[in-house]
Motif scaffolding. Structure first.
Motif, mmCIF file in Angstrom:
data_model
loop_
_atom_site.group_PDB
_atom_site.id
_atom_site.type_symbol
_atom_site.label_atom_id
_atom_site.label_comp_id
_atom_site.label_asym_id
_atom_site.label_seq_id
_atom_site.Cartn_x
_atom_site.Cartn_y
_atom_site.Cartn_z
ATOM 1 N N GLU A 150 0.861 -1.185 0.000
ATOM 2 C CA GLU A 150 0.000 0.000 0.000
ATOM 3 C C GLU A 150 0.899 1.238 0.000
ATOM 4 O OE1 GLU A 150 -3.526 0.439 0.140
ATOM 5 O OE2 GLU A 150 -2.589 2.356 -0.360
ATOM 6 N N PHE A 151 0.557 2.218 -0.829
ATOM 7 C CA PHE A 151 1.402 3.424 -0.916
ATOM 8 C C PHE A 151 0.680 4.687 -0.467
ATOM 9 C CE2 PHE A 151 2.718 0.403 -4.225
ATOM 10 C CZ PHE A 151 4.016 0.154 -3.811
ATOM 11 N N LEU A 152 -0.467 4.527 0.199
ATOM 12 C CA LEU A 152 -1.245 5.740 0.511
ATOM 13 C C LEU A 152 -0.535 6.621 1.529
ATOM 14 C CD1 LEU A 152 -2.838 5.660 3.476
ATOM 15 C CD2 LEU A 152 -4.339 4.121 2.258
ATOM 16 N N ARG A 153 -0.775 7.908 1.367
ATOM 17 C CA ARG A 153 -0.244 8.907 2.304
ATOM 18 C C ARG A 153 -1.373 9.341 3.222
ATOM 19 N NH1 ARG A 153 0.562 13.136 -2.170
ATOM 20 N NH2 ARG A 153 -1.307 12.004 -2.759
ATOM 21 N N GLU A 154 -1.095 9.488 4.512
ATOM 22 C CA GLU A 154 -2.111 10.055 5.395
ATOM 23 C C GLU A 154 -2.411 11.472 4.915
ATOM 24 O OE1 GLU A 154 -0.999 9.533 9.529
ATOM 25 O OE2 GLU A 154 -0.455 7.467 9.112
ATOM 26 N N GLY A 155 -3.644 11.860 5.055
ATOM 27 C CA GLY A 155 -4.044 13.185 4.570
ATOM 28 C C GLY A 155 -4.546 13.142 3.131
ATOM 29 N N VAL A 205 9.401 -3.568 -2.888
ATOM 30 C CA VAL A 205 9.027 -2.311 -3.563
ATOM 31 C C VAL A 205 8.631 -1.276 -2.516
ATOM 32 C CG1 VAL A 205 7.307 -1.186 -5.026
ATOM 33 C CG2 VAL A 205 8.294 -3.364 -5.741
ATOM 34 N N LYS A 206 7.838 -1.729 -1.541
ATOM 35 C CA LYS A 206 7.339 -0.783 -0.546
ATOM 36 C C LYS A 206 8.465 -0.161 0.273
ATOM 37 C CE LYS A 206 4.866 1.552 2.154
ATOM 38 N NZ LYS A 206 3.701 1.259 2.939
ATOM 39 N N VAL A 207 9.353 -0.991 0.806
ATOM 40 C CA VAL A 207 10.414 -0.425 1.647
ATOM 41 C C VAL A 207 11.436 0.346 0.812
ATOM 42 C CG1 VAL A 207 10.266 -1.786 3.745
ATOM 43 C CG2 VAL A 207 11.448 -2.753 1.804
ATOM 44 N N ALA A 209 10.695 2.111 -1.844
ATOM 45 C CA ALA A 209 10.077 3.415 -2.135
ATOM 46 C C ALA A 209 10.160 4.329 -0.911
ATOM 47 C CB ALA A 209 8.625 3.220 -2.566
ATOM 48 N N ASN A 210 9.796 3.804 0.263
ATOM 49 C CA ASN A 210 9.852 4.647 1.462
ATOM 50 C C ASN A 210 11.293 5.054 1.793
ATOM 51 O OD1 ASN A 210 7.132 4.817 1.796
ATOM 52 N ND2 ASN A 210 7.033 3.707 3.736
ATOM 53 N N SER A 211 12.247 4.162 1.542
ATOM 54 C CA SER A 211 13.655 4.501 1.798
ATOM 55 C C SER A 211 14.110 5.623 0.868
ATOM 56 C CB SER A 211 14.566 3.294 1.541
ATOM 57 O OG SER A 211 14.232 2.264 2.404
ATOM 58 N N ARG A 250 9.457 17.334 -5.727
ATOM 59 C CA ARG A 250 8.689 16.828 -4.591
ATOM 60 C C ARG A 250 9.594 16.100 -3.589
ATOM 61 N NH1 ARG A 250 3.623 13.823 -6.959
ATOM 62 N NH2 ARG A 250 2.912 13.949 -4.806
ATOM 63 N N PHE A 251 9.215 16.235 -2.308
ATOM 64 C CA PHE A 251 9.995 15.651 -1.209
ATOM 65 C C PHE A 251 11.386 16.275 -1.093
ATOM 66 C CE2 PHE A 251 7.999 12.285 1.301
ATOM 67 C CZ PHE A 251 6.732 12.424 0.784
ATOM 68 N N LEU A 252 11.485 17.526 -1.543
ATOM 69 C CA LEU A 252 12.732 18.286 -1.355
ATOM 70 C C LEU A 252 12.473 19.491 -0.465
ATOM 71 C CD1 LEU A 252 14.805 18.564 -4.676
ATOM 72 C CD2 LEU A 252 15.290 17.209 -2.641
ATOM 73 N N ARG A 253 11.414 19.393 0.370
ATOM 74 C CA ARG A 253 11.148 20.523 1.259
ATOM 75 C C ARG A 253 11.930 20.315 2.550
ATOM 76 N NH1 ARG A 253 7.696 20.510 4.761
ATOM 77 N NH2 ARG A 253 6.425 18.928 3.743
ATOM 78 N N LEU A 256 12.041 20.141 9.586
ATOM 79 C CA LEU A 256 12.240 19.300 10.766
ATOM 80 C C LEU A 256 12.410 17.826 10.440
ATOM 81 C CD1 LEU A 256 9.729 20.048 13.647
ATOM 82 C CD2 LEU A 256 12.103 19.363 13.849
ATOM 83 N N GLY A 257 12.154 17.463 9.186
ATOM 84 C CA GLY A 257 12.380 16.071 8.791
ATOM 85 C C GLY A 257 11.157 15.204 8.907
ATOM 86 N N PHE A 258 11.367 13.923 8.581
ATOM 87 C CA PHE A 258 10.225 13.019 8.522
ATOM 88 C C PHE A 258 9.951 12.349 9.867
ATOM 89 C CE2 PHE A 258 13.972 10.725 6.870
ATOM 90 C CZ PHE A 258 14.015 9.617 7.692
ATOM 91 N N GLY A 259 8.665 12.086 10.084
ATOM 92 C CA GLY A 259 8.227 11.337 11.259
ATOM 93 C C GLY A 259 7.078 10.450 10.832
ATOM 94 N N GLY A 260 6.218 10.109 11.792
ATOM 95 C CA GLY A 260 5.048 9.303 11.469
ATOM 96 C C GLY A 260 5.267 7.825 11.709
ATOM 97 N N GLY A 413 10.082 25.973 11.470
ATOM 98 C CA GLY A 413 10.670 24.630 11.465
ATOM 99 C C GLY A 413 10.289 23.813 10.245
ATOM 100 N N ARG A 414 9.389 24.327 9.427
ATOM 101 C CA ARG A 414 8.940 23.561 8.255
ATOM 102 C C ARG A 414 9.119 24.311 6.934
ATOM 103 N NH1 ARG A 414 8.603 18.150 8.834
ATOM 104 N NH2 ARG A 414 7.614 17.569 10.774
ATOM 105 N N HIS A 415 9.815 25.419 6.963
ATOM 106 C CA HIS A 415 10.031 26.202 5.739
ATOM 107 C C HIS A 415 8.709 26.428 5.018
ATOM 108 C CE1 HIS A 415 14.583 25.938 5.426
ATOM 109 N NE2 HIS A 415 14.269 25.251 6.491
#
Ligand code: UGA
Length: 436
Positions: A150-155, A205-207, A209-211, A250-253, A256-260, A413-415
């Motif tokens: 599953e590749f869904l993003r929260e939100g 594939v899933k890990v 992609a997330n990596s 995308r994903f170049l913002r 504070l970095g990634f969490g979740g 903290g989030r530009h």
């Protein structure tokens, strides 16, 4: 079909599949969750999902249960969507929920059925479970396993489920592929790629992609630290680098970095699994990705101290945002909470506000001072710090907030904020890797 596990992933999958026209049973061992969902209440924040749940329940196609026996009798295809959190005291994934879900379901499978894993798991899990299911299911080899990450993003969970960018089917037979194609028939459009592969590749594939996503975020945050030292501007750098279509913006913002509940534990579990497979060296860079990410939390606290003139002891600090990202109430591994904890340890009086994550935060940090608005948190503050980039925070009027604070000092903290607007309203604005 059935959906086992009704958390952020499973509840969304069950509701969307029913909305798309399938007969669906959602199953969870947590009876509170099941009672809420059956009563039309989504037990977490996800835009668009409550409306879709109401529609799905009205259609009569969606029901809920806590019984694996009922699930086995009901479904031809079973999607397992339970969590794989980080194991305590280790980087490995805790597999007890996935293992239990497959086991308990398999014990009742007495006719041909497909058990599909959607959880993020260490490579090799699907094959192990396929053997186990065959050996304990009354249906024997007629109980098959497949993997469909599953590749869904929260939100964006509804959008990502209804219109995914791709589907990945890890299968062991043509029948399993056919069952999966039929299970996603309304979702599969002529221009939506379906990658059909073996189960190990599907798990990977899933890990992978997330990596990659985690690496991209840590990469730009590493650049932010270089920009900080060199007096350069990481936002302009990210814009210019991202304009190369091979890299993409995308994903170049930076920030504070990634969490979740996904990226942090997934890269750790991946490293752990690669080490077990004897190829730890191949993904050793993910430890650095993790280390860069974790260091940003301390670095953000440093920035608050710097803008406050050295020490935050006794100062009032307004913390805007708790959730690990906007449009979510998820506080698992939320960078904001760690920054808030560190500031409090340094003696700051921190007032927090988040549009939806405060109830979850109260459960784990009852000691924090919660406010009912961003302006309320900012009243008499010596420093304001933006920790989650909610759209509502972007729209704050700097002059208006300037009237309630003690000092016009903000750490972004989030530009996410327009620095020129804040500076024009006499604020000292600072974000990591941007000139003061
Ligand atoms: C992530 C992946 O994006 C999904 O594809 C995947 O399905 C999911 O994990 C999962 O494994 O279940 P999610 O955790 O919902 O989705 O959140 P993201 O949108 O990926 O954001 C992760 C974190 O990175 C957030 O804390 C966000 O603030 C941060 N981020 C994101 C940045 O710091 N910079 C960026 O440019 C983008």
């Amino acid at each position: 079909m059935t959906v086992i596990g009704t958390g952020y992933l499973g509840a969304t999958h069950a509701i969307c599949m029913a909305a798309l026209g399938y007969e669906v049973m959602g199953v969870d061992t947590d009876s509170d969750k099941i009672v809420k969902l059956a009563g039309g209440e989504v037990p977490f924040f996800e835009p668009g999902l409550p409306e879709l749940l109401a529609k799905a329940l009205d259609s009569g196609r969606l029901r809920f249960s806590t019984s694996f026996e009922e699930a086995a009798a009901f479904g031809d295809v079973h999607f397992v969507c339970v969590g794989t959190p980080q194991l305590e005291g280790s980087h490995a994934a805790d597999m007890q929920y996935v293992d239990a879900a497959f086991e308990e379901l398999a014990l009742h499978i007495d006719r041909r059925a497909l058990l599909v894993g959607k959880s993020t798991v260490p490579v090799g899990t699907a094959s192990r479970l396929a053997g186990r299911v065959r050996s304990i299911a009354p249906a024997g080899p007629l109980a098959e396993v497949a993997w469909c990450p599953e590749f869904l993003r929260e939100g964006f969970a509804v959008e990502d489920t209804m219109r995914p960018e791709r589907l990945v089917f890890g299968v062991e037979s043509a029948w399993a592929e056919d069952m999966l194609r039929r299970s996603f028939d309304p979702v599969i459009t002529p221009d939506m790629p379906v990658v059909v592969t073996d189960m190990a590749t599907a798990e990977l594939v899933k890990v992978a992609a997330n990596s990659f996503l985690a690496t991209k975020i840590s990469y730009i945050n590493a650049m932010a630290q270089v920009c900080e030292a060199a007096g350069a501007d990481v936002q302009d750098l990210a814009t210019a680098v991202g304009l190369d279509s091979r890299i993409g913006k995308r994903f170049l913002r930076p920030g504070l970095g990634f969490g979740g509940g996904c990226l942090p534990k997934d890269i750790r579990a991946f490293t752990h699994r690669a080490e077990e497979l004897g190829v730890g060296h191949a993904v050793a860079f993910l430890r650095e990705v993790d280390a860069i990410n974790m260091s940003l939390r301390h670095r953000t606290v440093d920035l608050v101290q710097e803008i406050a003139g050295g020490s935050v002891a006794g100062l009032k600090i307004a913390a805007l945002g708790i959730a690990f990202k906007p449009d979510s109430d998820d506080i698992r591994d939320a960078p904001a909470l760690e920054v808030i904890d560190q500031l409090r340890q340094l003696g700051a009086d921190v007032r927090v506000y988040d549009p939806v994550a405060m109830d979850n935060a109260r459960a784990v940090r009852p000691e924090l001072t919660y406010c009912d608005s961003a302006l309320g948190a900012a009243r008499d503050a010596d420093v304001v710090i933006l920790l989650t980039e909610w759209a509502a925070f972007r729209e704050i009027e700097p002059a208006m907030m300037g009237r309630v604070v003690r000092q016009r000092r903000i750490i972004d903290g989030r530009h996410a904020l327009d620095s020129a607007r804040w500076r024009a309203a006499d604020w000292r604005y600072k974000a990591l890797g941007r000139p003061a």
